[in-house]
Write an enzyme that holds these catalytic residues in place. Structure first.
Site, PDB file in Angstrom:
ATOM      1  N   LYS A   1       0.838  -1.205   0.000  1.00 33.90           N
ATOM      2  CA  LYS A   1       0.000   0.000   0.000  1.00 33.90           C
ATOM      3  C   LYS A   1       0.870   1.251   0.000  1.00 33.90           C
ATOM      4  O   LYS A   1       0.615   2.203  -0.740  1.00 33.90           O
ATOM      5  CB  LYS A   1      -0.907   0.005   1.226  1.00 33.90           C
ATOM      6  CG  LYS A   1      -1.788   1.245   1.327  1.00 33.90           C
ATOM      7  CD  LYS A   1      -2.400   1.426   2.693  1.00 33.90           C
ATOM      8  CE  LYS A   1      -1.439   2.114   3.637  1.00 33.90           C
ATOM      9  NZ  LYS A   1      -2.092   2.805   4.763  1.00 33.90           N
ATOM     10  N   ASN A   2       1.914   1.257   0.826  1.00 33.71           N
ATOM     11  CA  ASN A   2       2.749   2.452   0.972  1.00 33.71           C
ATOM     12  C   ASN A   2       3.623   2.715  -0.243  1.00 33.71           C
ATOM     13  O   ASN A   2       4.223   3.780  -0.358  1.00 33.71           O
ATOM     14  CB  ASN A   2       3.608   2.345   2.230  1.00 33.71           C
ATOM     15  CG  ASN A   2       2.784   2.471   3.497  1.00 33.71           C
ATOM     16  OD1 ASN A   2       1.663   2.972   3.470  1.00 33.71           O
ATOM     17  ND2 ASN A   2       3.322   1.999   4.611  1.00 33.71           N
TER      18      ASN A   2
ATOM     19  N   ASP B   1       6.161   1.128  11.871  1.00 31.95           N
ATOM     20  CA  ASP B   1       4.960   0.384  11.486  1.00 31.95           C
ATOM     21  C   ASP B   1       4.947  -1.053  11.999  1.00 31.95           C
ATOM     22  O   ASP B   1       3.945  -1.752  11.855  1.00 31.95           O
ATOM     23  CB  ASP B   1       4.808   0.373   9.959  1.00 31.95           C
ATOM     24  CG  ASP B   1       4.194   1.661   9.427  1.00 31.95           C
ATOM     25  OD1 ASP B   1       3.756   2.492  10.239  1.00 31.95           O
ATOM     26  OD2 ASP B   1       4.136   1.827   8.200  1.00 31.95           O
TER      27      ASP B   1
ATOM     28  N   CYS C   1      -4.556   8.056   9.813  1.00 33.21           N
ATOM     29  CA  CYS C   1      -4.462   7.568  11.192  1.00 33.21           C
ATOM     30  C   CYS C   1      -4.177   8.706  12.170  1.00 33.21           C
ATOM     31  O   CYS C   1      -3.373   9.589  11.888  1.00 33.21           O
ATOM     32  CB  CYS C   1      -3.336   6.534  11.313  1.00 33.21           C
ATOM     33  SG  CYS C   1      -3.708   4.958  10.554  1.00 33.21           S
TER      34      CYS C   1
ATOM     35  N   ARG D   1      -4.160  10.200   4.438  1.00 28.91           N
ATOM     36  CA  ARG D   1      -3.048  11.141   4.446  1.00 28.91           C
ATOM     37  C   ARG D   1      -2.288  11.157   3.116  1.00 28.91           C
ATOM     38  O   ARG D   1      -1.795  12.200   2.689  1.00 28.91           O
ATOM     39  CB  ARG D   1      -2.097  10.771   5.584  1.00 28.91           C
ATOM     40  CG  ARG D   1      -0.919  11.716   5.639  1.00 28.91           C
ATOM     41  CD  ARG D   1      -0.264  11.797   6.979  1.00 28.91           C
ATOM     42  NE  ARG D   1       0.646  12.916   6.979  1.00 28.91           N
ATOM     43  CZ  ARG D   1       0.314  14.153   7.299  1.00 28.91           C
ATOM     44  NH1 ARG D   1      -0.901  14.427   7.664  1.00 28.91           N
ATOM     45  NH2 ARG D   1       1.203  15.128   7.259  1.00 28.91           N
TER      46      ARG D   1
ATOM     47  N   ILE E   1       9.320   7.922  16.391  1.00 30.21           N
ATOM     48  CA  ILE E   1       8.790   8.520  15.162  1.00 30.21           C
ATOM     49  C   ILE E   1       7.493   9.287  15.408  1.00 30.21           C
ATOM     50  O   ILE E   1       7.372  10.453  15.052  1.00 30.21           O
ATOM     51  CB  ILE E   1       8.569   7.439  14.078  1.00 30.21           C
ATOM     52  CG1 ILE E   1       9.843   6.612  13.869  1.00 30.21           C
ATOM     53  CG2 ILE E   1       8.117   8.082  12.767  1.00 30.21           C
ATOM     54  CD1 ILE E   1      11.021   7.370  13.319  1.00 30.21           C
TER      55      ILE E   1
END
Length: 420
Positions: free
Chosen positions: A22-23, A307, A117, A93, A329
Site C-alpha cells: 500500500k505504501n 509500522d 491515522c 493522508r 517517530i
C-alpha cells in the site's frame, strides 16, 4: 461498524501470499499524473486507501480501468480538475502526494489538508517549503493548500530538517519535471521510496542516489507511460511473521522479499524464531516455543520500522522476560498499550518508552483499534488470549491489510467478521 471476533488459543500454521505494498502503491498512483500517456500499475492491494486514491484520480477526470487482478490502467491525459477535495482527502493522508505531481505537470494544484491515522503530528510544512524552494507560490486558505507555479518549477538544493517519507516522495515527484537539477538532502531511504524512484526511472526520469539520503534529480521535459509492478508489502509480511512467532507457530510467506525487512528478521531471530529465506519466500518456525522478549527503538529505515512496533509490543506482552520499546517517530503510537493492559498485559509507559514484562497468557476483552498498526497488534493479542476477543473500529485495519480474516483463517486462526 464492522468488528472482528478472534477465538483465543490459535497457533499460526500454513502458507499465504503477501499482497502488494500500500505504501508503495499510493505514491506510484500519484506519480501517474506525471505521465504523458497511459500507465499500467500491477500488484496493487485491494484496500480502502487504494480505492480512495483511484476515486481521487477519477474525480480529477483521470481515466481509471481496473481488471480482476487489481492491475490498473491510469490515463492522465484526460485530466480536467486540479483539486483534491476534502470529501476524499479527509480519510487518507497519502492524498497529499498528488500535490507535487500536479504542480510539476500542470503548474497548479488545490489540495485539502489530509486525514488518515490519528497517530500524532505529521505536518506537511516540509513538503510546502521544498516546493517553495523550487519556485512554487503557496497559500493556505480554508483548509486547502493552494499552489501554483506559473513559470514552472525550477531545480533547487533542499535540506529536509527531519527525515520524512511523504515529503521525500512529494518533492521527488515534483523534481522530475522541474527545469534543471534538484538535490534533496536528508532524504528518506525506505524501500517504498526506492520503488517509486524505479517507477519514475521506468517512465524516463533521471535520478541518482536511489536508496541513499541524497537524491539528485535532473529534470526532463516529459515522462512516458509504462507498466510497473508494485513491490510486496513489507509490513504485512512482518505482521504475519510476528503473529506466527507470538503463537509459537509456523508460516511460509510467498511473493515477498527478505532484503527489505532485515531489522525485523533480526529481532525475530533474537526472539527465538528459526527463519529460512528462499526465492520470494520467507519461512518462520517457532516449534511451539514461547518467544523471548526483545527490546528495540524505532527509527527511519534501515533501522526498526515504526509500522512494526505495535505488533512486536503485542508479542512482547506474552514473551519470556522484560523488554523496552522506544517509539521515536510518532508521539501517540504507543496508544494500544492501554488496550493490551485491559487484556492482562503488564506494560508501563514512561514517555515514549514502554516497559513490558511478559505474562504467560492474556485474557480476552472487548478492545478498540485506534490506528492501522494498533489494530493489527490487537488481532495478534486476540490469538494469544483466553476466550473470544472483540476488536472494534476495524475500518483502520481494512486500510492496510488485504483480506486479513481470510488470510488468518487460511493459517488456522479462528476469526470472523461481524457487521456493526
Amino acid at each position: 461498524m464492522d468488528k472482528l471476533i478472534i477465538e483465543g488459543g490459535s497457533r499460526i500454521n500454513g502458507e499465504i501470499r503477501i499482497s502488494g505494498s500500500k505504501n508503495s502503491g499510493l505514491p506510484i498512483l500519484a506519480a501517474t499524473l506525471l505521465a504523458s500517456g497511459p500507465m499500467h500499475i500491477c500488484n496493487l492491494p485491494h484496500l480502502n486507501d487504494i480505492t480512495t486514491m483511484l476515486a481521487l484520480l477519477r474525480c480529477m477526470g483521470v481515466g481509471v480501468t481496473i481488471d480482476e487482478k487489481m492491475c490498473v490502467e491510469v490515463d492522465p491525459t484526460s485530466i480536467t480538475e486540479f483539486e483534491a477535495p476534502y470529501e476524499l482527502v479527509r480519510t487518507m493522508r497519502a492524498s497529499i502526494l498528488v500535490l507535487g505531481p500536479m504542480l510539476a505537470r500542470f503548474g497548479k494544484a488545490d489540495v485539502s489538508f489530509p486525514g488518515g491515522c490519528a497517530i500524532g503530528s505529521r505536518p506537511v510544512d516540509i513538503h510546502l517549503r521544498g516546493l517553495e524552494a523550487m519556485g512554487a507560490e503557496i497559500e493556505v486558505d480554508g483548509g486547502y493548500i493552494r499552489a501554483k507555479a506559473p513559470n514552472g518549477l525550477k531545480g533547487a538544493r533542499y535540506l529536509m530538517d527531519t527525515v520524512t517519507v511523504g515529503g521525500t516522495e512529494n518533492l521527488l515527484m515534483a523534481a522530475v519535471l522541474a527545469e534543471g537539477t534538484t538535490i534533496l538532502e536528508n532524504a528518506a531511504r525506505e524501500p517504498e521510496i526506492v520503488d517509486l524512484a524505479e517507477c519514475l526511472i521506468a517512465m524516463g526520469a533521471k535520478i541518482k542516489g536511489v536508496g541513499t539520503d541524497r537524491l539528485e534529480i535532473e529534470g526532463v521535459k516529459t515522462l512516458n507511460g509504462c507498466t510497473y509492478e508494485v513491490m510486496p508489502d513489507r509490513i504485512e509480511t512482518g505482521t504475519y511473521l510476528v503473529a506466527a512467532a507470538a503463537t509459537g507457530g509456523w508460516v511460509k510467506l510467498r511473493d515477498t522479499r527478505a532484503d527489505i525487512l532485515e531489522a525485523v528478521l533480526l529481532k525475530l531471530e533474537e526472539a527465538g524464531a528459526e527463519i529460512t529465506v528462499g526465492e520470494g519466500t520467507i519461512e518462520l518456525a517457532m516449534h511451539g516455543k514461547r518467544p523471548k522478549a526483545v527490546s528495540f527503538k524505532t527509527a527511519p529505515y534501515p533501522a526498526f520500522p515504526t509500522d512494526m512496533q505495535a505488533q512486536f509490543t503485542a508479542m512482547n506482552a506474552i514473551a519470556e522476560g522484560t523488554s523496552s520499546v522506544v517509539e521515536t517517530i510518532f508521539e501517540n503510537r504507543l496508544i494500544q498499550v492501554h488496550e493490551l493492559n485491559r487484556m492482562g498485559a503488564n506494560i508501563r509507559l514512561e514517555g515514549n518508552t514502554a516497559i513490558i514484562t511478559g505474562v504467560e497468557k492474556l485474557k480476552a476483552a472487548p478492545v478498540m483499534a485506534s490506528d492501522l498498526r494498533a489494530s493489527a497488534s490487537l488481532v495478534i493479542a486476540g490469538m494469544l488470549a483466553e476466550g473470544d476477543t472483540l476488536v472494534d473500529r476495524i475500518y483502520h485495519i481494512d486500510r492496510g491489510y488485504e483480506c486479513i480474516e481470510e488470510k488468518l483463517q487460511a493459517l488456522g486462526v479462528r476469526i470472523r467478521r461481524v457487521p456493526g
